[in-house]
Scaffold this motif. Structure first.
Motif: not given
Lengths: 346, 292
Positions: A18-22, A314-315, B120-122
């Motif tokens: 997961r991205v951006g959790e922290k 994650g997940g 993320r786009a990059v």
């Protein structure tokens, strides 16, 4: 330039991150893993097949692995002969030697990070803590490795170390293959050091320059080393050559520890019995389905890492996919490709 | 045809946009105390991103910021999103305006969201191919070769107090990041070409070798033609194209060198001896020589 092979009919394992959790965007550990695995290609290192964007994060696609070395060691039904141990150790060292030759130190070597393919090949996985080494002025953290596999210089708080830490852990795995239980298992850093010194003797200043200058140096009651033979009495599994190699791999002073490449050239690998061929290696009875590199954490109380941003699986990871899943993946894959191309054209 | 041409972005405009964005990366990176490898990675991924993406649809400031942020992460010197945003805004809007915006919580939250989106786009645009090679190692190794060691030692003795030969090479190499050479040549070739160019500019004979047979640059599959090509691009587009005239990819035409004052080369630290005459003339000579 960016040719992406379409995998067909091949079982894969997916690690979702997961991205951006922290609150810091894409995970640094995930980026490290992607960056390093894209460069490391070796039969004893897990293959990263692809990386996809997924809905809430990114998905790392690995080759599918059946089980791991941890299960082999734990499974009492598996009988490991001297030749089997030799085969496993050779694959462990080959994977590490490849990393070290490319200036990468793995920093999380332990049996559950060596995954076993159905072909019998043992592959190093989970590069979330791995780092390039060799820059002299970049301090490293010493809070790496599961505690039982930490080299003494790490337990003494070193922030400037090299591939020797991986070799130490490989030595611990070697001993674990012989003993069928972790060698230096203890609940605390000092407990582990105590076990190490009971087995190998306390380090002396003459052998280890700068020992007393280590950040977390603790003086121990001087103990002479116990003869390794008394710890590994089984001559059939652990001949003298094996113990000689082991003693070099778990040399206390990091500067004198053997390198992975040199260890592969050791006499142990050249004398009889020859290592068991991959396909004939014993496998744990219930080959539990395991998703490559997705779990690998917090299975053993003492083996847990601390203060490291690891294990962000994650997940729920899909376990044991059938052919339908693969078809689904392939379809998904094509959609992703089309979407990416659209984005590029736009 | 590239995306930018399709959208009517002229090569000159593209060049100028890239320059200003790379300038931002360099200054913000410096303010953040990032090392040169991380900044280099940021610039390389910036070039890669805009090789396939339009300047009209992708805000160059945002992408540059994301590249800087990502570069730090990729080279193990991560900076927090907040710091990166602060440094970039300071550079772009100046301390007064940036200070005002950055104290606004909503602005910062929105900026972070946009930064993560751009990051993320990059990554998707690069298809997660994020292991970037840099030319620094090759350059240092080449400068340690016996043939070149002699060169910079002699040059240092002959010009005491001047910028050292090695420093000029590194300066040129740093400047070379402003051009999308990383898309066209391997990093090691760029490094060797930078040394070669400095030697040419300083009028040092380039055909040197360690063993008397193979020239020093003949490694990593380097060809003499490549040396000339990279060198021409460097001199022509780096120090000529400030007016945005550069932009054609490929070997330069013989007509290209317009007379330019020698101040252009001072950027790399090249100083002329007193009493030496015509800068422009000499510059033209150099081009003729390169193209010969």
């Amino acid at each position: 330039m960016y040719a992406l092979p379409l995998q067909t009919g091949e079982l894969v394992a997916i690690k979702k991150i997961r991205v951006g959790e922290k609150g810091e965007g894409v995970n640094v550990t995930a980026l490290r893993e992607v960056k390093l695995l894209r460069e490391l290609h070796h039969p004893n290192i897990v293959r990263l097949l692809d990386v996809w964007p997924s809905r809430r994060g990114i998905a790392l696609v690995f080759e599918y692995m059946e089980t791991d070395l941890e299960r082999v060691i734990r499974d009492r039904a598996v009988l490991l002969t001297g030749a089997d141990v030799k085969a496993y150790l050779r694959m462990v060292l080959a994977g590490l030697a490849h990393c070290h030759a490319r200036w990468v130190v793995h920093r999380d070597v332990k049996p559950d990070n060596f995954l076993l393919a159905s072909s019998g090949a043992l592959k190093l996985a989970d590069f979330g803590l791995a780092r390039p080494y060799g820059s002299p002025d970049r301090p490293f953290t010493h809070q790496v490795f599961a505690r039982w596999y930490r080299a003494p210089e790490l337990l003494y708080g070193s922030t400037c170390y090299g591939p020797g830490v991986d070799v130490w852990a490989a030595g611990c795995i070697f001993a674990e293959l012989l003993l069928r239980r972790p060698w230096f298992s203890a609940e605390s850093d000092v407990g582990v050091l105590n076990k190490i010194f009971t087995a190998l003797g306390t380090p002396r200043d003459a052998n280890w320059g700068g020992l007393r200058a280590m950040p977390a140096f603790v003086e121990f009651q001087p103990t002479p080393p116990a003869p390794l033979r008394s710890l590994f009495p089984n001559v059939a599994v652990a001949p003298d050559d094996a113990l000689d190699l082991l003693s070099r791999m778990v040399c206390l002073a990091p500067a004198q520890r053997i390198s992975a490449a040199d260890a592969l050239r050791h006499r142990y690998f050249r004398v009889d019995p020859a290592p068991t061929p991959q396909e004939r290696l014993p496998k744990p009875g219930r080959a539990g389905v395991r998703v490559a590199a997705a779990a690998a954490s917090a299975k053993r109380p003492g083996g847990e890492r601390e203060a490291t941003p690891a294990a962000e699986a994650g997940g729920p990871a899909p376990a044991g996919m059938d052919s339908g899943d693969v078809r689904f993946l392939k379809k998904r894959r094509l959609q992703m490709d089309a979407a990416l191309d659209d984005a590029a054209d736009a | 045809m590239s995306v930018n041409r399709k959208h009517g972005v002229s090569p000159a405009l593209e060049n100028r946009m890239k320059r200003s964005a790379i300038d931002l990366i360099a200054h913000a990176g410096k303010a953040l105390n990032m090392d040169h490898v991380a900044m280099g990675t940021a610039v390389v991924i910036f070039h890669r991103y805009y090789a396939t993406h339009s300047f009209l649809l992708n805000d160059k400031f945002l992408i540059a910021m994301a590249c800087l942020y990502l570069g730090g992460k990729l080279e193990d010197t991560p900076k927090s999103a907040r710091d990166v945003i602060t440094a970039c805004c300071m550079r772009r809007y100046g301390p007064e305006v940036a200070g005002l915006s950055l104290r606004n919580h909503d602005f910062l939250t929105a900026a972070r969201e946009r930064l993560f989106l751009a990051e993320r786009a990059v990554l998707y645009a690069l298809r997660f191919d994020v292991a970037i090679e840099h030319p620094f190692g090759t350059m240092l190794a080449a400068l340690r070769r016996p043939a070149l060691t002699r060169v910079w030692q002699e040059w240092g003795q002959a010009h005491p107090g001047s910028v050292s030969f090695q420093q000029m090479c590194i300066n040129l190499l740093n400047d070379s990041y402003k051009l999308p050479l990383c898309l066209m040549f391997p990093a090691c070739h760029v490094a060797l070409a930078c040394i070669w160019t400095v030697m040419k500019v300083l009028r040092i004979p380039t055909r040197l070798s360690d063993d008397g047979v193979t020239p020093w640059w003949q490694e990593h599959g380097m060809q003499h033609e490549d040396l000339k090509e990279i060198s021409c691009m460097l001199l022509e587009r780096l120090y000529h194209a400030d007016d945005g005239a550069g932009g054609t990819v490929g070997p330069v035409s013989a007509a290209c060198p317009t007379p330019t004052p020698p101040k252009q080369l001072r950027a790399v630290g090249v100083k002329r001896k007193a009493g030496e005459t015509g800068g422009a003339e000499e510059y033209n000579d150099l081009f003729d020589e390169l193209l010969a």
